[in-house]
Write an enzyme that holds these catalytic residues in place. Structure first.
Site, PDB file in Angstrom:
ATOM      1  N   GLN A 101       0.821  -1.198   0.000  1.00 38.51           N
ATOM      2  CA  GLN A 101       0.000   0.000   0.000  1.00 38.51           C
ATOM      3  C   GLN A 101       0.858   1.252   0.000  1.00 38.51           C
ATOM      4  O   GLN A 101       0.598   2.205  -0.727  1.00 38.51           O
ATOM      5  CB  GLN A 101      -0.912  -0.008   1.239  1.00 38.51           C
ATOM      6  CG  GLN A 101      -2.040   0.969   1.156  1.00 38.51           C
ATOM      7  CD  GLN A 101      -2.869   0.732  -0.079  1.00 38.51           C
ATOM      8  OE1 GLN A 101      -3.259  -0.382  -0.386  1.00 38.51           O
ATOM      9  NE2 GLN A 101      -3.122   1.780  -0.837  1.00 38.51           N
ATOM     10  N   HIS A 141       2.175   3.028  -3.122  1.00 35.26           N
ATOM     11  CA  HIS A 141       1.200   3.558  -4.068  1.00 35.26           C
ATOM     12  C   HIS A 141       1.433   5.029  -4.376  1.00 35.26           C
ATOM     13  O   HIS A 141       1.586   5.429  -5.521  1.00 35.26           O
ATOM     14  CB  HIS A 141      -0.209   3.349  -3.517  1.00 35.26           C
ATOM     15  CG  HIS A 141      -1.155   2.857  -4.547  1.00 35.26           C
ATOM     16  ND1 HIS A 141      -1.598   3.640  -5.559  1.00 35.26           N
ATOM     17  CD2 HIS A 141      -1.709   1.643  -4.735  1.00 35.26           C
ATOM     18  CE1 HIS A 141      -2.402   2.942  -6.329  1.00 35.26           C
ATOM     19  NE2 HIS A 141      -2.484   1.720  -5.858  1.00 35.26           N
ATOM     20  N   GLU A 163     -10.212   1.646   3.023  1.00 43.11           N
ATOM     21  CA  GLU A 163     -10.498   1.166   1.676  1.00 43.11           C
ATOM     22  C   GLU A 163     -10.283  -0.353   1.620  1.00 43.11           C
ATOM     23  O   GLU A 163     -11.137  -1.099   1.173  1.00 43.11           O
ATOM     24  CB  GLU A 163      -9.538   1.891   0.724  1.00 43.11           C
ATOM     25  CG  GLU A 163      -9.745   1.585  -0.729  1.00 43.11           C
ATOM     26  CD  GLU A 163      -8.646   2.217  -1.585  1.00 43.11           C
ATOM     27  OE1 GLU A 163      -7.624   2.706  -1.028  1.00 43.11           O
ATOM     28  OE2 GLU A 163      -8.780   2.220  -2.817  1.00 43.11           O
ATOM     29  N   HIS A 164      -9.111  -0.797   2.099  1.00 43.32           N
ATOM     30  CA  HIS A 164      -8.792  -2.230   2.143  1.00 43.32           C
ATOM     31  C   HIS A 164      -8.606  -2.650   3.599  1.00 43.32           C
ATOM     32  O   HIS A 164      -7.919  -1.965   4.353  1.00 43.32           O
ATOM     33  CB  HIS A 164      -7.482  -2.526   1.413  1.00 43.32           C
ATOM     34  CG  HIS A 164      -7.410  -1.979   0.035  1.00 43.32           C
ATOM     35  ND1 HIS A 164      -6.821  -0.761  -0.243  1.00 43.32           N
ATOM     36  CD2 HIS A 164      -7.855  -2.460  -1.148  1.00 43.32           C
ATOM     37  CE1 HIS A 164      -6.896  -0.530  -1.553  1.00 43.32           C
ATOM     38  NE2 HIS A 164      -7.530  -1.532  -2.129  1.00 43.32           N
ATOM     39  N   ASP A 200      -6.510  -6.556  -5.820  1.00 41.84           N
ATOM     40  CA  ASP A 200      -6.160  -5.455  -6.727  1.00 41.84           C
ATOM     41  C   ASP A 200      -6.127  -5.923  -8.170  1.00 41.84           C
ATOM     42  O   ASP A 200      -6.452  -5.175  -9.088  1.00 41.84           O
ATOM     43  CB  ASP A 200      -4.769  -4.908  -6.382  1.00 41.84           C
ATOM     44  CG  ASP A 200      -4.780  -4.030  -5.155  1.00 41.84           C
ATOM     45  OD1 ASP A 200      -5.873  -3.614  -4.741  1.00 41.84           O
ATOM     46  OD2 ASP A 200      -3.693  -3.767  -4.594  1.00 41.84           O
ATOM     47  N   GLU A 244     -50.413  19.411   3.220  1.00 46.53           N
ATOM     48  CA  GLU A 244     -49.169  20.078   2.831  1.00 46.53           C
ATOM     49  C   GLU A 244     -49.432  21.387   2.090  1.00 46.53           C
ATOM     50  O   GLU A 244     -48.490  22.124   1.779  1.00 46.53           O
ATOM     51  CB  GLU A 244     -48.299  19.162   1.954  1.00 46.53           C
ATOM     52  CG  GLU A 244     -47.660  18.022   2.741  1.00 46.53           C
ATOM     53  CD  GLU A 244     -46.526  17.324   1.995  1.00 46.53           C
ATOM     54  OE1 GLU A 244     -45.698  16.689   2.668  1.00 46.53           O
ATOM     55  OE2 GLU A 244     -46.467  17.411   0.761  1.00 46.53           O
ATOM     56  N   HIS A 249     -52.283  19.350  -6.427  1.00 52.07           N
ATOM     57  CA  HIS A 249     -52.027  17.910  -6.269  1.00 52.07           C
ATOM     58  C   HIS A 249     -53.327  17.192  -5.888  1.00 52.07           C
ATOM     59  O   HIS A 249     -53.641  16.125  -6.416  1.00 52.07           O
ATOM     60  CB  HIS A 249     -50.982  17.653  -5.172  1.00 52.07           C
ATOM     61  CG  HIS A 249     -49.563  17.855  -5.590  1.00 52.07           C
ATOM     62  ND1 HIS A 249     -49.043  19.077  -5.924  1.00 52.07           N
ATOM     63  CD2 HIS A 249     -48.532  16.972  -5.726  1.00 52.07           C
ATOM     64  CE1 HIS A 249     -47.757  18.945  -6.232  1.00 52.07           C
ATOM     65  NE2 HIS A 249     -47.433  17.669  -6.124  1.00 52.07           N
TER      66      HIS A 249
END
Lengths: 428, 428
Positions: free
Chosen positions: B254, B257, B324-325, B358, B412, B417
């Site tokens: 890692q 990277h 992430e991992h 990966d 409302e 409507h």
């Protein structure tokens, strides 16, 4: 109103572009609000409460108290109505529930995906004159079905520092107890980053005005958001087989929403094309003043009536618009359903006006606007879960396949990635 | 390296905050690029190609030609390797495929959700020294499985105006033919809004540098994006039952990277805690110079080794980081899987180093970074489809339930409507 015969794609796109307004004037203000609430917490939050809310509560008074909840009083049939609608919404949303999956390979590996609910979610309920309790329902039900543990509601207080009893009653029925009386960009910032009194959430959902929308866009990434909501819109495709009165009423049900709402009718019927503007005008004049004013402005700016010879072309135009709501008011709507490529929610046939979906037949009413139905969907249970990938690689698969991975790592130039494989191969 | 014994939540959060860098310096530049490409099209795009790309192609040369594709030459085992990996990725992603659903009510209504693939998607493949063909695989396979018709690839050219043969070969194998030689914010802008030569797409996926990330955040809403990707990270939980060499190798896989990559080891073993820094150092020194330099910087800034007595606490810390991992290198990893609440992708046991994931064991490697695993998931087939809600309300259900909807509309304050319901009730 804009009247078009057999328009080209460019004609339609030009119209749509006119509607995209830059919100850049308030961007700097919103940025400042977020930065200060993030850095200074309650001190900044309280300042913004004073500056922006209709009633300047202190941070200590932000949470709706048990006393306030006890005081809530609504029409008798409100509770009954809401309970039925909640059941119908749950019925639909439960079918969206995803399950974790896994499979094993011949070599003994385990590969899968684990569905885990978000831990906390904030629901933004717009304030103003309209008590948007239906939006609260639409945001809360999928979160509850997904299994979110902490569901927070935030909504701006009125002139007396209170929240609409409709909203509080819905919270009570749904069992939601953490309700903040704050709105605007400072509410989004407080929920995103937390302050001394507001515990942050993992994701914020629900529509808001320009401050809220911009704030959501800016905090996106630090917390999750559902979407960037724009003004509401409807496209109605009709072949003339449905009474003009229905079409006109549905057209206006969208137009009354706000001044930037867009109502489009695409018809293959010359009769509809010729008579509809008059019928809309009639209906419009009979609306109560405030609704009429709003509907008049949006109709004049973004009310569009299109004639095309060809029903397929009608759907092409609709797919280009990618409307939030699409009503297919034709004789046999299921036979043309396959033509729909871009839309948030589709309403088929005589008795399915948009209002039916807005108020809880089943599907969600928080939907992609402003052409984002090209790439996104209405609010769903899936928006309240994470899917975590799970891999257990077996010794056998590792022996067989790991050489592929170290090769690939080296082709990409990631030597240490390759070595994490090698060190294990060497140990075999 | 940062060494911590039994840290509190606050200790961990403080560390994480230090990693969040403001990218505000380039924001104004990126805004300008987007605005100009949107408004001026090719003219602005060509200017930016000249200014930012390593080789100044004209807009006419942007598309990779058939001749360029014919010239591509790669190692023999590359094609074989990639084909196996594509099959494994498809095997996993096919299980993510959603199906349309519907149900009917006792009253005869039809309610459902229709799954429709996006029409067009752009895949951004980062350039630079590393030919990220694995990322192209990870983005393209789910798009193909989802059924996206038009899949566009964009990647910056090298000093000679060329694209890596690895990337082009993967495009060829996958049948992708619309490949643009452009990167950066101008590429994102061109794909979002289109120019005379670049047809726009509905959604853009794939990671990039700071210009690309910021551009994606800015165009978000006008087009779809997958996520705001930050620097990569891993958390390894180990009880000492897995060789230290494996842990050290994974830590560095890692760290190599980029300089902002974060590697965290959380261990319940005093032996691991004491010896690991030395083993990492050894492995680090043996890496080739360029990878070593990067790994040294990220290890020194964001390499963290944590000791805790309690395995449950190890998972609490990991959930706070929301990595992430996540590697779970313990004796019986399945027995603690339920502790995982926030993570992008989980790797269990001795032979499941992150590299395995990966490079294509099955799950996607485009994953949520920077704590966004709290609210989002890795890239999935679902990211390439829309779910369109479908309602057909029957006359019977309308008779029974529509009064609820007109009531709610009036609570409302949306009179029009309510009238869309009323006009139909009156016709019954």
């Amino acid at each position: 109103m804009i009247i078009m015969r057999n328009p080209t794609d460019e004609d339609i796109l030009k119209l749509l572009e006119r509607r995209m307004k830059a919100a850049s004037e308030v961007e700097e203000i919103v940025k400042e609000i977020i930065k200060r609430v993030k850095n200074e917490g309650d001190r900044a939050l309280e300042e913004y409460l004073k500056r922006f809310e209709k009633y300047p509560l202190s941070v200590r008074e932000l949470l709706v108290s048990e006393e306030e909840m006890a005081e809530v009083s609504v029409e008798k049939d409100f509770i009954e109505t809401v309970k039925i609608v909640i059941e119908d919404l749950k019925e639909f949303h439960q079918r969206q529930k995803e399950t974790s999956f896994f499979f094993t390979t011949d070599g003994g590996s385990f590969l899968g995906e684990m569905v885990v609910p978000l831990e906390s979610v904030g629901i933004y309920v717009p304030g103003g004159k309209v008590p948007y309790f239906s939006t609260l329902l639409m945001c809360a039900v999928p979160a509850i079905v997904a299994g979110v543990e902490r569901i927070v509601v935030t909504t701006p207080p009125d002139e007396k520092g209170k929240v609409s009893p409709y909203i509080l009653k819905v919270c009570e029925i749904l069992g939601l107890k953490e309700i903040y009386k704050m709105g605007g960009a400072h509410a989004i910032a407080a929920l995103s980053y937390g302050t001394e009194t507001v515990k942050p959430v993992d994701k914020i959902v629900g529509p808001g005005g320009v401050f809220v929308t911009l704030a959501k866009k800016l905090v996106y990434g630090d917390v999750g958001i559902d979407s960037i909501a724009g003004p509401s819109e409807i496209t109605i495709i009709t072949d003339g087989s449905i009474p003009l009165d229905f079409v006109a009423a549905d057209f206006l049900s969208q137009a009354e929403h706000d001044e930037n709402a867009m109502s489009v009718v695409i018809t293959t019927s010359k009769e509809v094309f010729e008579k509809l503007p008059g019928v809309i005008e009639e209906h419009l004049q009979s609306l109560p003043e405030e609704r009429r004013k709003t509907a008049e402005i949006s109709t004049s700016n973004f009310g569009i009536i299109v004639f095309t010879d060809d029903l397929k072309r009608a759907f092409e135009i609709s797919n280009l618009i990618a409307p939030e709501h699409l009503e297919i008011l034709v004789e046999k709507p299921f036979e043309v359903l396959s033509y729909v490529k871009n839309a948030g929610s589709v309403f088929l046939g005589r008795y399915t006006c948009e209002s039916v979906g807005d108020y809880g037949a089943g599907p969600n009413h928080v939907l992609p606007t402003f052409r984002s139905a090209r790439f996104s969907s209405g609010l769903r249970v899936s928006d309240f879960t994470k899917k975590i990938f799970v891999t257990h690689f077996s010794e056998e698969d590792f022996k067989k396949k790991s050489v592929l991975y170290s090769r690939m790592a080296r082709w990409e130039g990631f030597e240490a990635h390759a070595r994490a494989v090698d060190v294990r191969r060497e140990s075999l």
